[in-house]
Motif scaffolding. Structure first.
Motif, PDB file in Angstrom:
ATOM      1  N   UNK A   1       1.864   8.841  -6.375  1.00  0.00           N
ATOM      2  CA  UNK A   1       0.544   9.382  -6.741  1.00  0.00           C
ATOM      3  C   UNK A   1      -0.255   8.371  -7.554  1.00  0.00           C
ATOM      4  N   UNK A   2       0.397   7.730  -8.525  1.00  0.00           N
ATOM      5  CA  UNK A   2      -0.297   6.763  -9.384  1.00  0.00           C
ATOM      6  C   UNK A   2      -0.797   5.547  -8.605  1.00  0.00           C
ATOM      7  N   UNK A   3      -0.088   5.175  -7.537  1.00  0.00           N
ATOM      8  CA  UNK A   3      -0.467   3.995  -6.764  1.00  0.00           C
ATOM      9  C   UNK A   3      -1.152   4.343  -5.445  1.00  0.00           C
ATOM     10  N   UNK A   4      -1.443   5.617  -5.256  1.00  0.00           N
ATOM     11  CA  UNK A   4      -2.117   6.089  -4.037  1.00  0.00           C
ATOM     12  C   UNK A   4      -1.387   5.688  -2.766  1.00  0.00           C
ATOM     13  N   UNK A   5      -0.057   5.757  -2.785  1.00  0.00           N
ATOM     14  CA  UNK A   5       0.711   5.474  -1.576  1.00  0.00           C
ATOM     15  C   UNK A   5       0.588   6.648  -0.625  1.00  0.00           C
ATOM     16  N   UNK A   6       0.316   6.346   0.600  1.00  0.00           N
ATOM     17  CA  UNK A   6       0.180   7.371   1.622  1.00  0.00           C
ATOM     18  C   UNK A   6       1.548   7.836   2.094  1.00  0.00           C
TER      19      UNK A   6
ATOM     20  N   UNK B   1     -14.330   5.516  23.682  1.00  0.00           N
ATOM     21  CA  UNK B   1     -12.890   5.319  23.507  1.00  0.00           C
ATOM     22  C   UNK B   1     -12.618   4.133  22.603  1.00  0.00           C
ATOM     23  N   UNK B   2     -13.319   3.043  22.812  1.00  0.00           N
ATOM     24  CA  UNK B   2     -13.138   1.837  21.984  1.00  0.00           C
ATOM     25  C   UNK B   2     -13.519   2.132  20.536  1.00  0.00           C
ATOM     26  N   UNK B   3     -14.615   2.856  20.342  1.00  0.00           N
ATOM     27  CA  UNK B   3     -15.046   3.179  18.977  1.00  0.00           C
ATOM     28  C   UNK B   3     -14.027   4.089  18.282  1.00  0.00           C
ATOM     29  N   UNK B   4     -13.457   5.035  19.032  1.00  0.00           N
ATOM     30  CA  UNK B   4     -12.458   5.928  18.443  1.00  0.00           C
ATOM     31  C   UNK B   4     -11.194   5.149  18.078  1.00  0.00           C
ATOM     32  N   UNK B   5     -10.785   4.217  18.943  1.00  0.00           N
ATOM     33  CA  UNK B   5      -9.597   3.404  18.654  1.00  0.00           C
ATOM     34  C   UNK B   5      -9.845   2.528  17.438  1.00  0.00           C
ATOM     35  N   UNK B   6     -11.039   1.967  17.322  1.00  0.00           N
ATOM     36  CA  UNK B   6     -11.393   1.128  16.182  1.00  0.00           C
ATOM     37  C   UNK B   6     -11.375   1.956  14.898  1.00  0.00           C
ATOM     38  N   UNK B   7     -11.946   3.158  14.949  1.00  0.00           N
ATOM     39  CA  UNK B   7     -11.956   4.031  13.771  1.00  0.00           C
ATOM     40  C   UNK B   7     -10.537   4.417  13.368  1.00  0.00           C
ATOM     41  N   UNK B   8      -9.695   4.715  14.359  1.00  0.00           N
ATOM     42  CA  UNK B   8      -8.302   5.077  14.072  1.00  0.00           C
ATOM     43  C   UNK B   8      -7.554   3.913  13.443  1.00  0.00           C
ATOM     44  N   UNK B   9      -7.792   2.698  13.949  1.00  0.00           N
ATOM     45  CA  UNK B   9      -7.101   1.540  13.385  1.00  0.00           C
ATOM     46  C   UNK B   9      -7.573   1.255  11.969  1.00  0.00           C
ATOM     47  N   UNK B  10      -8.864   1.449  11.686  1.00  0.00           N
ATOM     48  CA  UNK B  10      -9.363   1.265  10.324  1.00  0.00           C
ATOM     49  C   UNK B  10      -8.748   2.300   9.388  1.00  0.00           C
ATOM     50  N   UNK B  11      -8.594   3.528   9.866  1.00  0.00           N
ATOM     51  CA  UNK B  11      -7.964   4.576   9.069  1.00  0.00           C
ATOM     52  C   UNK B  11      -6.521   4.201   8.754  1.00  0.00           C
ATOM     53  N   UNK B  12      -5.810   3.696   9.759  1.00  0.00           N
ATOM     54  CA  UNK B  12      -4.405   3.323   9.579  1.00  0.00           C
ATOM     55  C   UNK B  12      -4.268   2.172   8.605  1.00  0.00           C
ATOM     56  N   UNK B  13      -5.170   1.195   8.652  1.00  0.00           N
ATOM     57  CA  UNK B  13      -5.118   0.044   7.759  1.00  0.00           C
ATOM     58  C   UNK B  13      -5.414   0.470   6.321  1.00  0.00           C
ATOM     59  N   UNK B  14      -6.247   1.489   6.164  1.00  0.00           N
ATOM     60  CA  UNK B  14      -6.642   1.919   4.833  1.00  0.00           C
ATOM     61  C   UNK B  14      -5.523   2.639   4.087  1.00  0.00           C
ATOM     62  N   UNK B  15      -4.503   3.065   4.770  1.00  0.00           N
ATOM     63  CA  UNK B  15      -3.403   3.788   4.137  1.00  0.00           C
ATOM     64  C   UNK B  15      -2.483   2.809   3.419  1.00  0.00           C
ATOM     65  N   UNK B  16      -1.879   3.283   2.335  1.00  0.00           N
ATOM     66  CA  UNK B  16      -0.933   2.460   1.590  1.00  0.00           C
ATOM     67  C   UNK B  16       0.466   3.036   1.777  1.00  0.00           C
ATOM     68  N   UNK B  17       1.406   2.162   2.049  1.00  0.00           N
ATOM     69  CA  UNK B  17       2.782   2.547   2.280  1.00  0.00           C
ATOM     70  C   UNK B  17       3.673   1.849   1.259  1.00  0.00           C
ATOM     71  N   UNK B  18       4.838   2.447   1.019  1.00  0.00           N
ATOM     72  CA  UNK B  18       5.808   1.835   0.122  1.00  0.00           C
ATOM     73  C   UNK B  18       7.204   2.138   0.643  1.00  0.00           C
TER      74      UNK B  18
END
Length: 170
Positions: free
Chosen positions: A134-139, A7-24
């Motif tokens: 698209x040009x800035x890879x915004x999620x 569970x901890x590893x899945x939460x860590x992976x999910x948080x890393x995925x969320x941090x990797x996204x770019x928002x605008x």
């Protein structure tokens, strides 16, 4: 123990995925205020709306005038004349209501005209946002004006980039 570790590893992976996204963020109100065509469109719609509103008010005023005249003449009218005048008043009120619905109803002329004038502006903005994203890879791109965001880092607001892309550099 093993379940907790997974569970901890899945939460860590999910948080890393969320941090990797770019928002605008974009502020559609800001963008629209800086597009002269939008302001001209609003002025056109206001003028048309005022003209149509005056037409509706005139019919309503005519119906009201007919009713007041009917009230004052009531004692002098025969039953047939009363019925005729009442029908005429009701008809005039219906005309006003129908005209109001035609112009200002949910599928009325004002709604259609607004959509007709707004569609090219919306399409242009949408294409600019899509290309920048698209040009800035915004999620994800959020509209600051309507999303209810309390705080946002101004560094991720791309409203000026959208205006620049549209040729309305500010």
């Amino acid at each position: 123990m093993r379940k907790g570790l997974i569970t901890i590893m899945m939460m860590l992976a999910a948080s890393l995925f969320a941090v990797a996204q770019k928002y605008a963020l974009v502020d559609m109100e800001y963008i629209l205020k800086n597009i002269p065509d939008y302001e001209m469109m609003n002025e056109q719609l206001d003028a048309v709306s005022k003209k149509w509103g005056e037409e509706v008010k005139k019919l309503q005023f005519d119906a009201e005038t007919m009713y007041k005249k009917y009230q004052s003449d009531l004692v002098y009218l025969s039953a047939a004349q009363k019925k005729e005048r009442e029908d005429a008043i009701v008809k005039k009120e219906q005309e006003a209501t129908e005209l109001q619905t035609k112009y200002f109803g949910p599928e009325g002329e004002l709604y259609k005209k607004r959509n007709e004038l707004m569609k090219p502006i919306q399409d242009e903005i949408w294409n600019a946002i899509k290309e920048i994203a698209k040009n800035n890879n915004f999620y994800l791109v959020l509209d600051r004006a309507t999303s209810g965001i309390i705080y946002a880092n101004p560094g991720i607001d791309i409203s000026d980039s959208v205006l620049k892309k549209l040729g309305y550099a500010h």
